[in-house]
Scaffold this motif. Structure first.
Motif, PDB file in Angstrom:
ATOM      1  N   LEU A 180      -2.977 -17.039  20.797  1.00 13.57           N
ATOM      2  CA  LEU A 180      -3.252 -15.671  21.216  1.00 13.57           C
ATOM      3  C   LEU A 180      -4.672 -15.277  20.841  1.00 13.57           C
ATOM      4  N   THR A 181      -5.264 -14.419  21.675  1.00  5.24           N
ATOM      5  CA  THR A 181      -6.519 -13.779  21.320  1.00  5.24           C
ATOM      6  C   THR A 181      -6.190 -12.515  20.530  1.00  5.24           C
ATOM      7  N   PRO A 182      -7.147 -11.946  19.808  1.00  6.44           N
ATOM      8  CA  PRO A 182      -6.870 -10.695  19.086  1.00  6.44           C
ATOM      9  C   PRO A 182      -6.376  -9.580  20.003  1.00  6.44           C
ATOM     10  N   SER A 183      -6.921  -9.492  21.210  1.00  9.18           N
ATOM     11  CA  SER A 183      -6.478  -8.437  22.127  1.00  9.18           C
ATOM     12  C   SER A 183      -5.050  -8.679  22.588  1.00  9.18           C
ATOM     13  N   GLN A 184      -4.668  -9.933  22.766  1.00  7.76           N
ATOM     14  CA  GLN A 184      -3.288 -10.232  23.125  1.00  7.76           C
ATOM     15  C   GLN A 184      -2.342  -9.951  21.960  1.00  7.76           C
ATOM     16  N   ALA A 185      -2.799 -10.261  20.744  1.00  8.32           N
ATOM     17  CA  ALA A 185      -1.972 -10.011  19.559  1.00  8.32           C
ATOM     18  C   ALA A 185      -1.684  -8.522  19.395  1.00  8.32           C
ATOM     19  N   LEU A 213       0.851  -1.182   0.000  1.00  9.17           N
ATOM     20  CA  LEU A 213       0.000   0.000   0.000  1.00  9.17           C
ATOM     21  C   LEU A 213       0.892   1.240   0.000  1.00  9.17           C
ATOM     22  N   PRO A 214       0.401   2.372  -0.477  1.00 13.01           N
ATOM     23  CA  PRO A 214       1.224   3.595  -0.482  1.00 13.01           C
ATOM     24  C   PRO A 214       1.657   3.976   0.932  1.00 13.01           C
ATOM     25  N   ALA A 215       2.959   4.066   1.135  1.00 13.86           N
ATOM     26  CA  ALA A 215       3.470   4.354   2.477  1.00 13.86           C
ATOM     27  C   ALA A 215       3.035   5.725   2.967  1.00 13.86           C
ATOM     28  N   GLU A 216       2.940   6.699   2.038  1.00 16.95           N
ATOM     29  CA  GLU A 216       2.612   8.070   2.436  1.00 16.95           C
ATOM     30  C   GLU A 216       1.198   8.190   3.001  1.00 16.95           C
ATOM     31  N   SER A 217       0.296   7.314   2.564  1.00 16.56           N
ATOM     32  CA  SER A 217      -1.105   7.426   2.974  1.00 16.56           C
ATOM     33  C   SER A 217      -1.565   6.298   3.892  1.00 16.56           C
ATOM     34  N   THR A 218      -0.645   5.424   4.281  1.00 12.98           N
ATOM     35  CA  THR A 218      -1.005   4.300   5.155  1.00 12.98           C
ATOM     36  C   THR A 218      -0.572   4.609   6.579  1.00 12.98           C
ATOM     37  N   LYS A 219      -1.527   4.797   7.459  1.00 10.63           N
ATOM     38  CA  LYS A 219      -1.221   5.150   8.842  1.00 10.63           C
ATOM     39  C   LYS A 219      -0.838   3.901   9.643  1.00 10.63           C
ATOM     40  N   PRO A 220       0.018   4.072  10.640  1.00 10.67           N
ATOM     41  CA  PRO A 220       0.371   2.941  11.510  1.00 10.67           C
ATOM     42  C   PRO A 220      -0.852   2.409  12.234  1.00 10.67           C
ATOM     43  N   GLN A 221      -0.900   1.104  12.372  1.00 10.76           N
ATOM     44  CA  GLN A 221      -1.968   0.482  13.155  1.00 10.76           C
ATOM     45  C   GLN A 221      -1.479  -0.847  13.696  1.00 10.76           C
ATOM     46  N   ARG A 222      -2.186  -1.347  14.694  1.00 11.07           N
ATOM     47  CA  ARG A 222      -1.792  -2.598  15.316  1.00 11.07           C
ATOM     48  C   ARG A 222      -1.792  -3.722  14.285  1.00 11.07           C
ATOM     49  N   GLN A 223      -0.737  -4.530  14.334  1.00 14.76           N
ATOM     50  CA  GLN A 223      -0.663  -5.669  13.431  1.00 14.76           C
ATOM     51  C   GLN A 223      -1.755  -6.671  13.777  1.00 14.76           C
ATOM     52  N   VAL A 224      -2.436  -7.178  12.759  1.00 14.92           N
ATOM     53  CA  VAL A 224      -3.525  -8.122  12.972  1.00 14.92           C
ATOM     54  C   VAL A 224      -3.189  -9.423  12.237  1.00 14.92           C
ATOM     55  N   PRO A 225      -2.591 -10.397  12.926  1.00 13.37           N
ATOM     56  CA  PRO A 225      -2.329 -11.698  12.284  1.00 13.37           C
ATOM     57  C   PRO A 225      -3.641 -12.376  11.902  1.00 13.37           C
ATOM     58  N   ASP A 226      -3.601 -13.222  10.867  1.00 15.90           N
ATOM     59  CA  ASP A 226      -4.819 -13.916  10.478  1.00 15.90           C
ATOM     60  C   ASP A 226      -5.185 -14.960  11.525  1.00 15.90           C
ATOM     61  N   GLU A 227      -6.392 -15.511  11.411  1.00 15.43           N
ATOM     62  CA  GLU A 227      -6.899 -16.419  12.444  1.00 15.43           C
ATOM     63  C   GLU A 227      -6.041 -17.663  12.602  1.00 15.43           C
ATOM     64  N   ALA A 228      -5.533 -18.175  11.489  1.00 13.21           N
ATOM     65  CA  ALA A 228      -4.706 -19.376  11.577  1.00 13.21           C
ATOM     66  C   ALA A 228      -3.427 -19.107  12.370  1.00 13.21           C
ATOM     67  N   LEU A 229      -2.827 -17.954  12.141  1.00 10.61           N
ATOM     68  CA  LEU A 229      -1.608 -17.612  12.862  1.00 10.61           C
ATOM     69  C   LEU A 229      -1.900 -17.353  14.336  1.00 10.61           C
ATOM     70  N   LEU A 230      -3.021 -16.714  14.621  1.00 10.82           N
ATOM     71  CA  LEU A 230      -3.405 -16.503  16.018  1.00 10.82           C
ATOM     72  C   LEU A 230      -3.570 -17.832  16.744  1.00 10.82           C
ATOM     73  N   ARG A 231      -4.167 -18.813  16.061  1.00 14.88           N
ATOM     74  CA  ARG A 231      -4.339 -20.126  16.688  1.00 14.88           C
ATOM     75  C   ARG A 231      -2.993 -20.782  16.958  1.00 14.88           C
ATOM     76  N   ARG A 232      -2.082 -20.685  16.007  1.00 12.12           N
ATOM     77  CA  ARG A 232      -0.773 -21.294  16.206  1.00 12.12           C
ATOM     78  C   ARG A 232      -0.030 -20.633  17.366  1.00 12.12           C
ATOM     79  N   LEU A 233      -0.215 -19.324  17.520  1.00  7.28           N
ATOM     80  CA  LEU A 233       0.453 -18.587  18.590  1.00  7.28           C
ATOM     81  C   LEU A 233      -0.302 -18.664  19.912  1.00  7.28           C
TER      82      LEU A 233
END
Length: 329
Positions: free
Chosen positions: A278-283, A256-276
């Protein structure tokens, strides 16, 4: 090497339990070491993150200045001549007094970003600090890496090894300093602060759509390694600043364009969350999985063999590797 100390430092907000014991020689993350950090055990003053699945982290905001100095002092892995140590600049005077340096000031010789775990190099000797700085500058000019990081990436690089080159600039956006890639920079761009950057990467292990990557920066720029991995469409796990620049459509990743993409919390997909596990709030509180593992230093005296200093992975980092089935070689 007079007046030189190293400690296991983790980042500005969180800190893992420090390692403190130096050993003459030990195997490491793809290297052999002259000195290696090993856990000595938890301090009674250390307060682990309650209810968080990230073992080995501390909340610095819950520590007093005196307790922070104690934590830092316990984290010295090696001392030659006058001792020294590091983390927050505000407590360096107290730390200096605690280590018996008197009026000698500690100087930061080598340090990574505030969210990055691993080694920090300090000196209480101006001559030693100057010698080491010249060594690092000369090594960069010769494109000889002196620092090796390891990272867990969300995604697997397209090639197992290579170099990442990018022109980067630092911009103040909405009150935050962000690193922005610059395509086809002009001479004027370089005059206005754009820098050419270069890093080498090597994939060490792959699994669960993630990779364990060894990174060696050949230039110095803020957040260089994080931005370089985003340009590979493989953001570092726990990168809550630049990972939003990688979008996905029908399973395909794109920038995505770096100039217009604001920082936000990383959101791993559900499969990765399960492997880790972690809940979304923990992620949302996932620490940055970028670790300064090894520093190459010149010999203590002219004619002596170079040194390698190793810091073991933080326990939360090791836990992630275990969850993802990423095995170090």
């Amino acid at each position: 090497m007079g007046g030189c100390s190293v400690l296991g430092r983790i980042w500005g907000v969180w800190r893992r339990r420090p390692g403190v014991r130096a050993v003459p020689k030990a195997p490491g993350f793809g290297t052999e070491a002259g000195h290696r950090l090993r856990p000595r055990g938890s301090s009674k003053r250390s307060r682990p993150l309650g209810g968080q699945p990230f073992p080995g982290l501390l909340q610095l905001e819950n520590l007093s200045r005196e307790e922070l100095v104690d934590v830092l002092r316990a984290a010295v892995v090696d001392q030659k001549g006058k001792p020294g140590e590091l983390t927050l600049f505000s407590v360096l005077p107290e730390l200096s007094q605690s280590l018996g340096l008197g009026d000698q000031e500690l100087q930061v010789v080598q340090a990574s970003g505030k969210e990055t775990s691993g080694l920090v190099l300090l000196s209480s000797c101006p001559q030693t600090a100057s010698r080491l700085q010249k060594f690092f500058i000369h090594s960069r000019r010769a494109q000889r890496p002196t620092a090796t990081y390891c990272a867990v990436t969300d995604g697997i690089p397209a090639t197992s090894e290579g170099k990442i080159q990018a022109a980067l600039k630092l911009e103040h956006v909405d009150g935050v300093d962000l690193v922005i890639p610059v395509k086809s920079p002009s001479r004027k761009d370089f005059q206005e602060g754009v820098k050419r950057t270069l890093s080498h990467f090597r994939v060490v292990a792959m699994g669960s759509g993630c990779a364990l990557v060894q990174l060696q920066p050949l230039t110095v720029f803020p957040s260089q390694l994080q931005v370089h991995m985003v340009l590979q469409l493989c953001p570092v796990l726990g990168d809550h600043t630049y990972s939003a620049r990688v979008g996905t459509v029908l399973g395909q990743r794109f920038l995505l364009p770096a100039e217009s993409t604001k920082p936000q919390r990383q959101v791993p997909d559900e499969a990765l969350l399960r492997r880790l596990c972690l809940t979304p709030s923990q992620a949302a509180q996932l620490p940055l999985h970028l670790h300064l593992h090894c520093l190459h230093l010149p010999g203590m005296r002219p004619g002596e063999a170079p040194m390698k200093l190793l810091a073991p992975l933080p326990s939360y980092f090791s836990r992630t590797l275990q969850c993802l089935g990423l095995h170090q070689q």
